[in-house]
Motif scaffolding. Structure first.
Motif, PDB file in Angstrom:
ATOM      1  N   LYS A 171       0.657  -1.080   0.525  1.00  0.00           N
ATOM      2  CA  LYS A 171      -0.060  -0.238   0.044  1.00  0.00           C
ATOM      3  C   LYS A 171       1.189   1.418   0.318  1.00  0.00           C
ATOM      4  O   LYS A 171       0.554   2.244  -0.706  1.00  0.00           O
ATOM      5  CB  LYS A 171      -0.801   0.217   0.837  1.00  0.00           C
ATOM      6  CG  LYS A 171      -1.855   1.083   1.475  1.00  0.00           C
ATOM      7  CD  LYS A 171      -2.861   1.019   2.525  1.00  0.00           C
ATOM      8  CE  LYS A 171      -4.156   2.067   2.328  1.00  0.00           C
ATOM      9  NZ  LYS A 171      -4.580   2.225   3.581  1.00  0.00           N
ATOM     10  N   GLU A 172       2.110   1.144   0.850  1.00  0.00           N
ATOM     11  CA  GLU A 172       3.257   2.119   0.935  1.00  0.00           C
ATOM     12  C   GLU A 172       3.047   2.916  -0.535  1.00  0.00           C
ATOM     13  O   GLU A 172       3.341   3.780  -1.190  1.00  0.00           O
ATOM     14  CB  GLU A 172       4.092   2.411   1.764  1.00  0.00           C
ATOM     15  CG  GLU A 172       4.580   3.247   2.291  1.00  0.00           C
ATOM     16  CD  GLU A 172       5.842   3.223   2.851  1.00  0.00           C
ATOM     17  OE1 GLU A 172       6.807   3.657   2.484  1.00  0.00           O
ATOM     18  OE2 GLU A 172       5.634   2.386   3.445  1.00  0.00           O
ATOM     19  N   THR A 173       4.109   1.520  -1.493  1.00  0.00           N
ATOM     20  CA  THR A 173       4.724   1.946  -2.273  1.00  0.00           C
ATOM     21  C   THR A 173       3.907   2.495  -3.491  1.00  0.00           C
ATOM     22  O   THR A 173       3.563   3.539  -4.249  1.00  0.00           O
ATOM     23  CB  THR A 173       5.247   0.677  -2.787  1.00  0.00           C
ATOM     24  OG1 THR A 173       6.234   0.165  -2.075  1.00  0.00           O
ATOM     25  CG2 THR A 173       5.822   0.605  -4.165  1.00  0.00           C
ATOM     26  N   ILE A 174       2.425   1.763  -3.469  1.00  0.00           N
ATOM     27  CA  ILE A 174       1.551   2.023  -4.606  1.00  0.00           C
ATOM     28  C   ILE A 174       0.627   3.970  -4.432  1.00  0.00           C
ATOM     29  O   ILE A 174       0.663   4.572  -4.969  1.00  0.00           O
ATOM     30  CB  ILE A 174       0.380   1.000  -4.801  1.00  0.00           C
ATOM     31  CG1 ILE A 174       0.841  -0.542  -4.859  1.00  0.00           C
ATOM     32  CG2 ILE A 174      -0.630   1.788  -5.528  1.00  0.00           C
ATOM     33  CD1 ILE A 174       1.161  -0.018  -6.635  1.00  0.00           C
ATOM     34  N   SER A 175       0.806   3.909  -3.144  1.00  0.00           N
ATOM     35  CA  SER A 175       0.640   5.402  -2.553  1.00  0.00           C
ATOM     36  C   SER A 175       1.632   6.240  -3.098  1.00  0.00           C
ATOM     37  O   SER A 175       1.518   7.343  -3.805  1.00  0.00           O
ATOM     38  CB  SER A 175       0.263   5.195  -0.716  1.00  0.00           C
ATOM     39  OG  SER A 175      -0.228   6.946  -1.016  1.00  0.00           O
ATOM     40  N   ARG A 176       3.059   6.030  -2.682  1.00  0.00           N
ATOM     41  CA  ARG A 176       3.451   6.495  -3.198  1.00  0.00           C
ATOM     42  C   ARG A 176       4.097   7.261  -4.414  1.00  0.00           C
ATOM     43  O   ARG A 176       3.876   8.399  -4.559  1.00  0.00           O
ATOM     44  CB  ARG A 176       4.995   6.587  -2.797  1.00  0.00           C
ATOM     45  CG  ARG A 176       6.345   7.341  -2.910  1.00  0.00           C
ATOM     46  CD  ARG A 176       7.751   6.205  -2.032  1.00  0.00           C
ATOM     47  NE  ARG A 176       7.908   7.565  -0.990  1.00  0.00           N
ATOM     48  CZ  ARG A 176       9.439   6.894  -0.883  1.00  0.00           C
ATOM     49  NH1 ARG A 176       9.588   5.805  -1.126  1.00  0.00           N
ATOM     50  NH2 ARG A 176       9.979   8.106  -0.184  1.00  0.00           N
ATOM     51  N   ALA A 177       3.837   5.972  -5.294  1.00  0.00           N
ATOM     52  CA  ALA A 177       3.857   6.033  -7.105  1.00  0.00           C
ATOM     53  C   ALA A 177       2.718   6.304  -7.694  1.00  0.00           C
ATOM     54  O   ALA A 177       2.730   7.386  -8.383  1.00  0.00           O
ATOM     55  CB  ALA A 177       3.902   4.375  -6.840  1.00  0.00           C
ATOM     56  N   ALA A 178       1.774   6.405  -6.662  1.00  0.00           N
ATOM     57  CA  ALA A 178       0.765   7.403  -7.383  1.00  0.00           C
ATOM     58  C   ALA A 178       1.282   9.264  -7.752  1.00  0.00           C
ATOM     59  O   ALA A 178      -0.512   9.748  -8.235  1.00  0.00           O
ATOM     60  CB  ALA A 178      -1.092   7.210  -6.489  1.00  0.00           C
ATOM     61  N   ARG A 179       1.736   9.264  -6.604  1.00  0.00           N
ATOM     62  CA  ARG A 179       2.042  10.760  -6.657  1.00  0.00           C
ATOM     63  C   ARG A 179       2.641  11.249  -7.878  1.00  0.00           C
ATOM     64  O   ARG A 179       2.404  12.850  -8.588  1.00  0.00           O
ATOM     65  CB  ARG A 179       2.554  10.628  -5.709  1.00  0.00           C
ATOM     66  CG  ARG A 179       2.379  11.156  -3.938  1.00  0.00           C
ATOM     67  CD  ARG A 179       3.385  11.472  -3.029  1.00  0.00           C
ATOM     68  NE  ARG A 179       3.007  10.548  -1.885  1.00  0.00           N
ATOM     69  CZ  ARG A 179       3.812  10.418  -0.847  1.00  0.00           C
ATOM     70  NH1 ARG A 179       4.924  10.595  -0.769  1.00  0.00           N
ATOM     71  NH2 ARG A 179       3.724  10.372   0.218  1.00  0.00           N
ATOM     72  N   LEU A 180       3.122  10.087  -8.839  1.00  0.00           N
ATOM     73  CA  LEU A 180       3.215  10.865 -10.254  1.00  0.00           C
ATOM     74  C   LEU A 180       2.266  11.132 -11.432  1.00  0.00           C
ATOM     75  O   LEU A 180       2.587  11.178 -12.074  1.00  0.00           O
ATOM     76  CB  LEU A 180       4.318   9.779 -10.963  1.00  0.00           C
ATOM     77  CG  LEU A 180       5.853  10.146  -9.992  1.00  0.00           C
ATOM     78  CD1 LEU A 180       6.503   8.507 -10.275  1.00  0.00           C
ATOM     79  CD2 LEU A 180       5.977  11.306 -10.383  1.00  0.00           C
ATOM     80  N   LEU A 181       1.149  10.341 -10.644  1.00  0.00           N
ATOM     81  CA  LEU A 181      -0.454  10.399 -11.725  1.00  0.00           C
ATOM     82  C   LEU A 181       0.350  10.114 -12.676  1.00  0.00           C
ATOM     83  O   LEU A 181      -0.149   9.892 -14.190  1.00  0.00           O
ATOM     84  CB  LEU A 181      -0.360  11.959 -12.026  1.00  0.00           C
ATOM     85  CG  LEU A 181      -0.397  12.535 -10.821  1.00  0.00           C
ATOM     86  CD1 LEU A 181      -0.951  14.192 -11.352  1.00  0.00           C
ATOM     87  CD2 LEU A 181      -1.305  11.835  -9.897  1.00  0.00           C
ATOM     88  N   PRO A 182       0.471   8.651 -12.456  1.00  0.00           N
ATOM     89  CA  PRO A 182       1.092   7.795 -13.728  1.00  0.00           C
ATOM     90  C   PRO A 182      -0.612   6.952 -14.340  1.00  0.00           C
ATOM     91  O   PRO A 182      -1.669   6.761 -14.121  1.00  0.00           O
ATOM     92  CB  PRO A 182       1.217   5.695 -13.329  1.00  0.00           C
ATOM     93  CG  PRO A 182       1.741   6.623 -11.713  1.00  0.00           C
ATOM     94  CD  PRO A 182       0.932   7.753 -11.125  1.00  0.00           C
ATOM     95  N   SER A 183      -0.858   6.796 -15.385  1.00  0.00           N
ATOM     96  CA  SER A 183      -1.119   6.325 -16.428  1.00  0.00           C
ATOM     97  C   SER A 183      -1.488   5.093 -16.210  1.00  0.00           C
ATOM     98  O   SER A 183      -2.265   4.086 -16.520  1.00  0.00           O
ATOM     99  CB  SER A 183      -1.138   6.395 -18.430  1.00  0.00           C
ATOM    100  OG  SER A 183      -1.320   7.566 -18.190  1.00  0.00           O
TER     101      SER A 183
END
Length: 142
Positions: free
Chosen positions: A104-116
């Motif tokens: 969850k922490e990694t995905i939450s952090r990754a989502a900050r980049l607004l990836p497709s």
């Protein structure tokens, strides 16, 4: 009319993809490189491959104009943090992000980049190629 012709010519040019994968990631490096190149180059596109964060940072500090998609591979959580720190320089670029874990922490952090698209490193990375192919196809219809 000249403006319309220029836009048409730009659409016919291949897609410019920025591909970041560090040398720390030898296990997936050749597989992902092959996948990205096999989807981009047949349509006349260009893959700009970068293997270290400093070079990526320098490249993004220059005008990122012309880069339509960035495929970013974070081998570690620290590297993901470094990529998130470059968010302001990735505006207007579609991002495919490969992350080191699915927690969850990694995905939450990754989502900050607004990836497709977000893909963990430990799954079949061919999905990255499928998403990239759809982006290329969608661009040609736009």
């Amino acid at each position: 009319m000249k403006h319309a012709q220029t836009l048409h010519d730009q659409k016919m040019d291949g897609m410019h993809v920025l591909f970041f994968i560090s040398t720390d990631n030898e296990g997936k490096k050749s597989e992902l490189t092959g996948i990205v190149e096999s989807k981009v180059t047949p349509s006349g596109g260009k893959v700009e491959t970068i293997h270290d964060l400093q070079t990526l940072r320098e490249r993004l500090h220059r005008l990122a104009k012309g880069i339509e998609v960035a495929v970013l591979v974070a081998a570690t959580k620290d590297q993901l943090g470094d990529l998130v720190g470059l968010k302001d320089f990735l505006g207007g670029i579609q991002i495919i992000l490969v992350v080191p874990a699915q927690d969850k922490e990694t995905i939450s952090r990754a989502a900050r980049l607004l990836p497709s698209f977000i893909s963990p490193l430990d799954v079949d990375v061919r999905f990255v190629g499928d998403v990239l192919e759809r982006m290329i196809r969608h661009r040609s219809y736009a």
